[in-house]
Design a protein around this motif. Structure first.
Motif, PDB file in Angstrom:
ATOM      1  N   ALA A  40       0.769  -1.511  -0.038  1.00  0.00           N
ATOM      2  CA  ALA A  40      -0.036   0.084   0.065  1.00  0.00           C
ATOM      3  C   ALA A  40       1.148   1.427   0.247  1.00  0.00           C
ATOM      4  O   ALA A  40       0.631   2.383  -0.308  1.00  0.00           O
ATOM      5  CB  ALA A  40      -0.737  -0.315   1.212  1.00  0.00           C
ATOM      6  N   PRO A  45      -4.402   4.334  -3.817  1.00  0.00           N
ATOM      7  CA  PRO A  45      -5.757   4.262  -3.598  1.00  0.00           C
ATOM      8  C   PRO A  45      -5.908   3.208  -4.900  1.00  0.00           C
ATOM      9  O   PRO A  45      -6.349   4.188  -5.754  1.00  0.00           O
ATOM     10  CB  PRO A  45      -6.328   5.071  -2.204  1.00  0.00           C
ATOM     11  N   ALA A  48      -9.135  -3.368  -3.365  1.00  0.00           N
ATOM     12  CA  ALA A  48      -8.176  -4.769  -3.480  1.00  0.00           C
ATOM     13  C   ALA A  48      -9.618  -4.946  -2.863  1.00  0.00           C
ATOM     14  O   ALA A  48     -10.888  -4.791  -2.516  1.00  0.00           O
ATOM     15  CB  ALA A  48      -7.581  -3.862  -2.173  1.00  0.00           C
ATOM     16  N   LEU A  62      -6.131  -0.783   4.684  1.00  0.00           N
ATOM     17  CA  LEU A  62      -5.985  -0.194   3.206  1.00  0.00           C
ATOM     18  C   LEU A  62      -7.391   1.217   3.512  1.00  0.00           C
ATOM     19  O   LEU A  62      -6.888   2.133   2.374  1.00  0.00           O
ATOM     20  CB  LEU A  62      -6.965  -1.312   2.167  1.00  0.00           C
ATOM     21  N   TRP A  67      -8.354   3.019  -0.047  1.00  0.00           N
ATOM     22  CA  TRP A  67      -8.509   2.295  -0.591  1.00  0.00           C
ATOM     23  C   TRP A  67      -9.878   2.093  -0.723  1.00  0.00           C
ATOM     24  O   TRP A  67     -11.266   2.251   0.606  1.00  0.00           O
ATOM     25  CB  TRP A  67      -8.174   0.746  -0.441  1.00  0.00           C
TER      26      TRP A  67
END
Length: 109
Positions: A40, A45, A48, A62, A67
């Motif tokens: 990461a 971003p 995922a 994340l 993300w």
């Protein structure tokens, strides 16, 4: 990256403690896996998918970094814990958690 992890742990209401170590004080806090942390760090971003997300520490990490995450685990109890962690971190809108046993089912994505 350590101050970010300490701040995230405090936001989650997790205990952050310091221990005296041979090389000076060491701070322990909630942390994602080293692999996810490294990955990461070098990527902007995006989206995922976290297969085997367990209690959601990587997914939440994340999401805290911007993300959008889909977390999948075969254990409903793990998904329940992951959802609670995401709510406590204020990122539940960025993570979709699903229960799937990938040994028995095809990929849901």
């Amino acid at each position: 990256d350590e101050p970010f992890l300490i701040e995230a742990a405090q936001k989650l209401g997790l205990v952050v403690r310091q221990e005296k170590a041979i090389n000076g004080p060491r701070t322990h806090a909630w942390q994602p896996s080293p692999f996810v942390r490294t990955l990461a760090h070098g990527l902007p971003p995006g989206v995922a998918v976290d297969y085997g997300c367990g209690a959601g520490r990587d997914a939440v990490y994340l999401a805290l970094r911007g993300w959008r995450v889909i977390g999948i685990d075969q254990l409903p109890e793990a998904i329940d814990r992951a959802r609670v962690l995401a709510v406590r971190a204020g990122v539940s809108g960025q993570i979709a958690f699903e229960v799937h046993d990938l040994r028995q089912e095809s990929l849901p994505i």
